[in-house]
Scaffold this active site. Structure first.
Site: not given
Ligand code: AMP
Length: 221
Positions: A17, A93, A130, A162, A173
């Site tokens: 993504k 989400r 990654r 990360r 996740r």
């Molecule tokens: P990502 O980089 O999109 O994987 O986001 C990293 C972390 O940020 C996730 O594991 C959540 O803890 C938080 N997060 C990001 N976007 C959202 C969302 N739309 N709703 C809830 N938590 C989010």
């Protein structure tokens, strides 16, 4: 210039993504709005959110819908997003966030929700390998590292794994995705807004598929 777009990009973590969103934002000349990137930036500067936010992010738990939607509403109200649109990455989400986003967009709506599909086993492999730049968020992998010594090709920042790309957090996740995020696919399908795209293949090949899906949707309206 190509017309702008208001695009939601869905797909499990590791579907590619982030890579596609950067390319789509260049193609459509709209901002890439990534909730994960915004949260990581806010946590890094340290003053906006409490330590619970970072804890939840590191363990892969979702943050509250209200906090996320407030942050997204603020970003989408900025002039660049208002004028040409956006590539929304990592939000919605949950169906509650999708409803809040639709309310925010009313009386118009997002143009398309694209779902980039890859098998879970492949997503897990990609996540484990990654690596990302801590400054600009550019993506690399163990097999495709930056040219010089884990220093970002784009900005010179340090390229690291990360904190939430550990095996435990990846598993959590992906489970959470199935439980909370996969229902969004039904939600957008029912509204006639979903376009499924095969996420296997080179980044260029996947990008072409996404653009084709977006253009097909637009031509049917
Ligand atoms: P990502 O980089 O999109 O994987 O986001 C990293 C972390 O940020 C996730 O594991 C959540 O803890 C938080 N997060 C990001 N976007 C959202 C969302 N739309 N709703 C809830 N938590 C989010």
């Amino acid at each position: 210039m190509v017309p702008g777009v208001r695009l939601v990009v869905l797909g499990k973590q590791g579907a590619g993504k982030g890579t596609q969103c950067v390319r789509l934002s260049h193609h459509y000349v709209v901002p890439h709005v990534s909730t994960g990137d915004m949260l990581r930036a806010a946590v890094k500067t340290g003053d906006e959110y409490d330590s619970k936010v970072k804890e939840n992010m590191d363990s892969g738990e979702l943050l509250s819908d209200d906090l996320i939607m407030e942050m997204v509403a603020e970003r989408l109200a900025e002039p660049d997003a208002r004028a040409r649109g956006f590539i929304l990455d990592g939000c919605p989400r949950t169906t509650h966030q999708a409803e809040a986003l639709a309310a925010l967009m009313a009386p118009t709506d997002v143009d398309v929700a694209v779902d980039i599909e890859v098998p879970t086993i492949q997503a897990m492999r990609r996540l484990a390998s990654r690596r990302v730049c801590i400054d600009c968020g550019a993506n690399y992998s163990v097999t495709l590292p930056p040219k010089v010594n884990w220093t970002c090709d784009v900005c010179g920042g340090e390229v690291i794994q990360r904190e939430d790309d550990t095996e435990d957090s990846i598993t959590r996740r992906l489970e959470l995705y199935e439980r909370q995020t996969a229902p969004l696919i039904d939600w957008y399908t029912k509204r006639g807004q979903l376009a499924k795209v095969n996420g296997i293949g080179s980044p260029d090949a996947v990008l072409r598929r996404v653009i084709r899906a977006v253009e097909e949707r637009r031509s049917h309206r």
